[in-house]
Design a protein around this motif. Structure first.
Motif, PDB file in Angstrom:
ATOM      1  N   SER A  29      13.030  -3.385   9.575  1.00  0.00           N
ATOM      2  CA  SER A  29      11.750  -4.014   9.215  1.00  0.00           C
ATOM      3  C   SER A  29      11.954  -4.750   7.908  1.00  0.00           C
ATOM      4  O   SER A  29      12.735  -5.691   7.846  1.00  0.00           O
ATOM      5  CB  SER A  29      10.632  -2.963   9.127  1.00  0.00           C
ATOM      6  OG  SER A  29      10.934  -1.981   8.154  1.00  0.00           O
ATOM      7  N   SER A  30      11.291  -4.312   6.844  1.00  0.00           N
ATOM      8  CA  SER A  30      11.429  -4.973   5.550  1.00  0.00           C
ATOM      9  C   SER A  30      12.745  -4.588   4.884  1.00  0.00           C
ATOM     10  O   SER A  30      13.162  -3.435   4.931  1.00  0.00           O
ATOM     11  CB  SER A  30      10.256  -4.587   4.636  1.00  0.00           C
ATOM     12  OG  SER A  30       9.038  -4.968   5.216  1.00  0.00           O
ATOM     13  N   CYS A  31      13.390  -5.579   4.254  1.00  0.00           N
ATOM     14  CA  CYS A  31      14.650  -5.312   3.566  1.00  0.00           C
ATOM     15  C   CYS A  31      14.766  -6.237   2.363  1.00  0.00           C
ATOM     16  O   CYS A  31      14.458  -7.427   2.446  1.00  0.00           O
ATOM     17  CB  CYS A  31      15.828  -5.540   4.509  1.00  0.00           C
ATOM     18  SG  CYS A  31      17.439  -5.152   3.772  1.00  0.00           S
ATOM     19  N   ILE A  32      15.203  -5.675   1.250  1.00  0.00           N
ATOM     20  CA  ILE A  32      15.446  -6.455   0.044  1.00  0.00           C
ATOM     21  C   ILE A  32      16.502  -7.523   0.321  1.00  0.00           C
ATOM     22  O   ILE A  32      17.548  -7.247   0.912  1.00  0.00           O
ATOM     23  CB  ILE A  32      15.936  -5.544  -1.102  1.00  0.00           C
ATOM     24  CG1 ILE A  32      14.798  -4.659  -1.630  1.00  0.00           C
ATOM     25  CG2 ILE A  32      16.566  -6.349  -2.229  1.00  0.00           C
ATOM     26  CD1 ILE A  32      13.755  -5.382  -2.452  1.00  0.00           C
ATOM     27  N   ARG A  33      16.221  -8.761  -0.109  1.00  0.00           N
ATOM     28  CA  ARG A  33      17.232  -9.817  -0.082  1.00  0.00           C
ATOM     29  C   ARG A  33      17.813  -9.918  -1.490  1.00  0.00           C
ATOM     30  O   ARG A  33      17.210 -10.488  -2.385  1.00  0.00           O
ATOM     31  CB  ARG A  33      16.605 -11.143   0.348  1.00  0.00           C
ATOM     32  CG  ARG A  33      16.372 -11.243   1.839  1.00  0.00           C
ATOM     33  CD  ARG A  33      16.110 -12.668   2.278  1.00  0.00           C
ATOM     34  NE  ARG A  33      15.986 -12.760   3.722  1.00  0.00           N
ATOM     35  CZ  ARG A  33      17.014 -12.914   4.559  1.00  0.00           C
ATOM     36  NH1 ARG A  33      18.237 -13.000   4.073  1.00  0.00           N
ATOM     37  NH2 ARG A  33      16.821 -12.994   5.866  1.00  0.00           N
ATOM     38  N   ALA A  92       7.858  -0.589   2.205  1.00  0.00           N
ATOM     39  CA  ALA A  92       7.913  -1.884   2.894  1.00  0.00           C
ATOM     40  C   ALA A  92       7.067  -2.928   2.171  1.00  0.00           C
ATOM     41  O   ALA A  92       7.486  -4.082   2.013  1.00  0.00           O
ATOM     42  CB  ALA A  92       7.453  -1.726   4.339  1.00  0.00           C
ATOM     43  N   ARG A  93       5.884  -2.532   1.718  1.00  0.00           N
ATOM     44  CA  ARG A  93       5.017  -3.476   1.002  1.00  0.00           C
ATOM     45  C   ARG A  93       5.665  -3.928  -0.296  1.00  0.00           C
ATOM     46  O   ARG A  93       5.622  -5.115  -0.651  1.00  0.00           O
ATOM     47  CB  ARG A  93       3.657  -2.825   0.705  1.00  0.00           C
ATOM     48  CG  ARG A  93       2.739  -2.703   1.921  1.00  0.00           C
ATOM     49  CD  ARG A  93       1.318  -2.406   1.493  1.00  0.00           C
ATOM     50  NE  ARG A  93       1.218  -1.150   0.756  1.00  0.00           N
ATOM     51  CZ  ARG A  93       1.010   0.041   1.328  1.00  0.00           C
ATOM     52  NH1 ARG A  93       0.896   0.127   2.637  1.00  0.00           N
ATOM     53  NH2 ARG A  93       0.919   1.128   0.589  1.00  0.00           N
ATOM     54  N   LEU A  94       6.276  -2.983  -1.010  1.00  0.00           N
ATOM     55  CA  LEU A  94       6.920  -3.331  -2.277  1.00  0.00           C
ATOM     56  C   LEU A  94       8.134  -4.234  -2.033  1.00  0.00           C
ATOM     57  O   LEU A  94       8.354  -5.206  -2.768  1.00  0.00           O
ATOM     58  CB  LEU A  94       7.341  -2.054  -3.010  1.00  0.00           C
ATOM     59  CG  LEU A  94       7.996  -2.244  -4.390  1.00  0.00           C
ATOM     60  CD1 LEU A  94       7.116  -3.091  -5.301  1.00  0.00           C
ATOM     61  CD2 LEU A  94       8.280  -0.895  -5.031  1.00  0.00           C
ATOM     62  N   ILE A  95       8.897  -3.953  -1.002  1.00  0.00           N
ATOM     63  CA  ILE A  95      10.053  -4.786  -0.673  1.00  0.00           C
ATOM     64  C   ILE A  95       9.622  -6.209  -0.385  1.00  0.00           C
ATOM     65  O   ILE A  95      10.221  -7.183  -0.864  1.00  0.00           O
ATOM     66  CB  ILE A  95      10.812  -4.181   0.528  1.00  0.00           C
ATOM     67  CG1 ILE A  95      11.544  -2.912   0.097  1.00  0.00           C
ATOM     68  CG2 ILE A  95      11.790  -5.191   1.126  1.00  0.00           C
ATOM     69  CD1 ILE A  95      12.103  -2.099   1.248  1.00  0.00           C
ATOM     70  N   GLU A  96       8.572  -6.365   0.392  1.00  0.00           N
ATOM     71  CA  GLU A  96       8.082  -7.703   0.725  1.00  0.00           C
ATOM     72  C   GLU A  96       7.600  -8.445  -0.514  1.00  0.00           C
ATOM     73  O   GLU A  96       7.798  -9.663  -0.642  1.00  0.00           O
ATOM     74  CB  GLU A  96       6.974  -7.592   1.766  1.00  0.00           C
ATOM     75  CG  GLU A  96       7.498  -7.157   3.136  1.00  0.00           C
ATOM     76  CD  GLU A  96       6.403  -6.683   4.069  1.00  0.00           C
ATOM     77  OE1 GLU A  96       5.212  -6.802   3.692  1.00  0.00           O
ATOM     78  OE2 GLU A  96       6.728  -6.184   5.165  1.00  0.00           O
ATOM     79  N   GLU A  97       6.981  -7.701  -1.429  1.00  0.00           N
ATOM     80  CA  GLU A  97       6.512  -8.336  -2.661  1.00  0.00           C
ATOM     81  C   GLU A  97       7.680  -8.795  -3.525  1.00  0.00           C
ATOM     82  O   GLU A  97       7.652  -9.879  -4.117  1.00  0.00           O
ATOM     83  CB  GLU A  97       5.617  -7.370  -3.436  1.00  0.00           C
ATOM     84  CG  GLU A  97       4.811  -8.046  -4.519  1.00  0.00           C
ATOM     85  CD  GLU A  97       3.550  -7.277  -4.870  1.00  0.00           C
ATOM     86  OE1 GLU A  97       2.690  -7.871  -5.544  1.00  0.00           O
ATOM     87  OE2 GLU A  97       3.427  -6.104  -4.489  1.00  0.00           O
ATOM     88  N   GLN A 141       2.920  -9.529 -11.513  1.00  0.00           N
ATOM     89  CA  GLN A 141       3.198 -10.485 -12.579  1.00  0.00           C
ATOM     90  C   GLN A 141       4.581 -10.249 -13.181  1.00  0.00           C
ATOM     91  O   GLN A 141       5.306 -11.207 -13.496  1.00  0.00           O
ATOM     92  CB  GLN A 141       2.123 -10.368 -13.657  1.00  0.00           C
ATOM     93  CG  GLN A 141       0.729 -10.744 -13.150  1.00  0.00           C
ATOM     94  CD  GLN A 141      -0.348 -10.446 -14.188  1.00  0.00           C
ATOM     95  OE1 GLN A 141      -0.113  -9.726 -15.155  1.00  0.00           O
ATOM     96  NE2 GLN A 141      -1.537 -11.004 -13.967  1.00  0.00           N
ATOM     97  N   GLU A 142       4.945  -8.973 -13.342  1.00  0.00           N
ATOM     98  CA  GLU A 142       6.256  -8.648 -13.908  1.00  0.00           C
ATOM     99  C   GLU A 142       7.390  -9.142 -12.994  1.00  0.00           C
ATOM    100  O   GLU A 142       8.396  -9.677 -13.467  1.00  0.00           O
ATOM    101  CB  GLU A 142       6.385  -7.129 -14.094  1.00  0.00           C
ATOM    102  CG  GLU A 142       5.444  -6.534 -15.115  1.00  0.00           C
ATOM    103  CD  GLU A 142       5.981  -6.676 -16.534  1.00  0.00           C
ATOM    104  OE1 GLU A 142       7.059  -7.267 -16.716  1.00  0.00           O
ATOM    105  OE2 GLU A 142       5.304  -6.196 -17.459  1.00  0.00           O
ATOM    106  N   LEU A 143       7.212  -8.973 -11.693  1.00  0.00           N
ATOM    107  CA  LEU A 143       8.243  -9.423 -10.753  1.00  0.00           C
ATOM    108  C   LEU A 143       8.461 -10.920 -10.858  1.00  0.00           C
ATOM    109  O   LEU A 143       9.601 -11.407 -10.850  1.00  0.00           O
ATOM    110  CB  LEU A 143       7.857  -9.051  -9.321  1.00  0.00           C
ATOM    111  CG  LEU A 143       7.870  -7.567  -8.955  1.00  0.00           C
ATOM    112  CD1 LEU A 143       7.313  -7.366  -7.547  1.00  0.00           C
ATOM    113  CD2 LEU A 143       9.283  -6.992  -9.029  1.00  0.00           C
ATOM    114  N   ALA A 144       7.377 -11.663 -10.951  1.00  0.00           N
ATOM    115  CA  ALA A 144       7.477 -13.121 -11.008  1.00  0.00           C
ATOM    116  C   ALA A 144       8.082 -13.599 -12.321  1.00  0.00           C
ATOM    117  O   ALA A 144       8.763 -14.629 -12.361  1.00  0.00           O
ATOM    118  CB  ALA A 144       6.099 -13.741 -10.804  1.00  0.00           C
TER     119      ALA A 144
END
Length: 535
Positions: free
Chosen positions: A178-182, A147-152, A121-124
């Motif tokens: 794999s997962s990477c922050i945009r 990786a899970r946190l990056i995707e979220e 919720q905080e991220l959104a």
């Protein structure tokens, strides 16, 4: 501007501490302040803003704690979540974590399931999210929790400010495993890292902000990789005196063209003309001379003996040698074809004629079977391959070239004792001695037939004006990209034609000469399209 690998930055940080006595706490404090400054600029103020700071282990997490403290002090609503490493915090990171605790600013664990629900919720709802998870410390793929946190974050956050390097990005190569922050913006410290400038990593960086954190500039000496900047190219370009004539700006000889490929020859000659060469001569098969002359009002044309298939014949060599004796630089290759007799002619041009040469297209293909011919060259050689041509020269696959463009270009320049221009998104220029440049200009609209022919003429035209081979190459590649950027701005990228580029060169040069960097210490901005602006 120098570009440093992760290992080079660790060496610089260590030298700042050991040689200059600059405490790590000062560097961490400065780094955090620079990120806060970029957040303030982007959000146009901090009071009342909602910010989520994601902190990882080590110094990157410490940077995140400094950022959180200053955001809180400025009146922002701050939430700090962290994914701890395997070791307890030490040094400056532990100190800054303790300060947050004394301020009453809780650091929540992103591992905790209850916290994870709140984190989503905080991220959104956040005005921005700060990525201080991994930085340059990534080794291989991010662990599953990261990786899970990056995707979220990528799925929910509106804007993301990455600290030093977006988490999941290889700082040295630009690889994304794999997962990477945009990121919306990336604030990197002291010097940019190769992975921030090279693709695919450059697509994840957003606006690149290079922030001064007070590391002494003397510590960057010896770094061989640089980012080409407008101030550098300004210094490289020749200045025209009032009392001069066409002979002062050199004669360029373009050896190009065959039946069906007169356009490549015309584009190369036009590139040399528009970059300012005083005189340009296009040598091509005699049957094509009238066609080329009709397209090139200001370029001299010389028809030469040709094969029955309409390519230059080996018997054209004496005439080419006579023309080359009067020229300061040669551009060889566009549209020549790889007919056996023409291949032999090209090899003679490389090994027997004096004067610097730019080899492109079929000139590269002609020497690919025996690259050792470069050792016999009597003058500096500049090679301008795209990925496929480089693969043929090396005897490997194009995918192998693309996987390590920086390393491939550097090794080739050293082994061949030639300047190598590895064309593509973020063209790389490598010199035999190790000096290497990443070019930031250009755009996808330039991915069209003939763009490389124009570049060949541009570099040769600068050589003809008296520039040394490496400065001519660095400036030529930069201005070629600038011309493409100006053409795309006027017409759009899709449908851009190579013939649009030469017409933009004079205005690109004029704009560059008028460019004045502003004093904006401690920031330098380089946006995602590669057009730099010191703001």
């Amino acid at each position: 501007m120098k570009v440093a690998t992760a290992a080079e930055m660790r060496r610089i940080d260590r030298a700042a501490l050991e040689t200059y006595g600059l405490p790590g706490a000062v560097l961490m404090e400065n780094a955090g302040l620079r990120v806060v400054g970029e957040i303030r600029r982007r959000l146009r103020g901090l009071a009342g803003r909602r910010v989520v700071v994601l902190a990882g282990p080590g110094n990157n997490g410490g940077d995140g704690f400094v950022i959180a403290r200053h955001l809180r002090q400025a009146g922002a609503f701050v939430r700090v979540y962290r994914l701890p490493g395997t070791k307890d915090d030490t040094g400056e990171t532990a100190v800054n974590l303790a300060v947050l605790d004394r301020m009453g600013l809780s650091v929540l664990s992103a591992h905790d399931e209850v916290n994870r629900t709140g984190l989503a919720q905080e991220l959104a709802g956040a005005d921005t999210v700060v990525d201080a998870l991994l930085g340059t410390g990534l080794r291989g793929k991010p662990e599953a929790a990261f990786a899970r946190l990056i995707e979220e974050v990528n799925a929910r956050a509106r804007t993301v400010i990455a600290v030093d390097v977006p988490s999941g990005l290889d700082a040295d190569t630009g690889a994304v495993r794999s997962s990477c922050i945009r990121a919306t913006s990336t604030v990197t410290f002291a010097l940019p890292k190769p992975g921030l400038l090279l693709y695919p990593g450059a697509d994840y960086v957003g606006d690149l902000v290079v922030a001064d954190i007070s590391i002494p500039s003397a510590l960057t000496e010896g770094i061989e990789l640089s980012l080409t900047t407008p101030t550098l190219v300004q210094r490289l370009l020749p200045v025209r005196g009032r009392d001069t004539h066409k002979g002062d700006y050199g004669r360029t000889l373009v050896i190009a063209g065959a039946r069906g490929y007169v356009g490549a020859a015309v584009l190369a000659a036009t590139g040399a003309l528009r970059i300012g060469s005083g005189l340009v001569t296009l040598a091509l098969p005699a049957s094509l001379q009238a066609t080329a002359a009709g397209k090139l009002t200001e370029v001299m044309t010389q028809g030469l003996s040709e094969t029955t298939a309409g390519a230059l014949s080996g018997t054209a060599f004496p005439a080419i040698a006579e023309l080359a004796a009067a020229a300061r630089a040669l551009a060889v290759g566009p549209g020549l074809t790889t007919q056996p007799e023409t291949v032999g002619l090209i090899r003679r041009i490389v090994t027997e004629l004096a004067g610097p040469k730019v080899l492109d297209a079929d000139a590269l293909n002609a020497i690919a079977a025996d690259i050792s011919v470069l050792r016999e060259a009597k003058a500096p050689v500049i090679l301008t391959p795209h990925g496929g041509e480089m693969a043929r020269l090396l005897g490997c696959t194009a995918s192998e070239v693309q996987a390590d463009r920086l390393g491939v270009a550097r090794r080739a320049a050293r082994d061949w004792q030639a300047i190598v221009v590895l064309k593509g998104a973020r063209t790389i220029i490598a010199a035999p001695g190790g000096e290497t440049y990443i070019n930031p200009t250009g755009n996808p609209g330039m991915a069209t037939g003939g763009s490389g022919d124009v570049l060949t003429g541009i570099i040769a035209g600068l050589l003809a004006q008296g520039l040394e081979p490496l400065p001519a190459t660095v400036a030529g590649v930069y201005l070629h990209g600038c011309a493409g950027d100006r053409a795309a701005a006027a017409r759009g990228e899709m449908g851009l034609a190579a013939g649009d580029l030469p017409d933009e060169l004079p205005s690109a040069i004029r704009a560059l000469r008028q460019y004045q960097p502003s004093d904006t210490w401690p920031y330098y901005y380089c946006n995602r399209t590669g057009k730099e602006a010191e703001q």
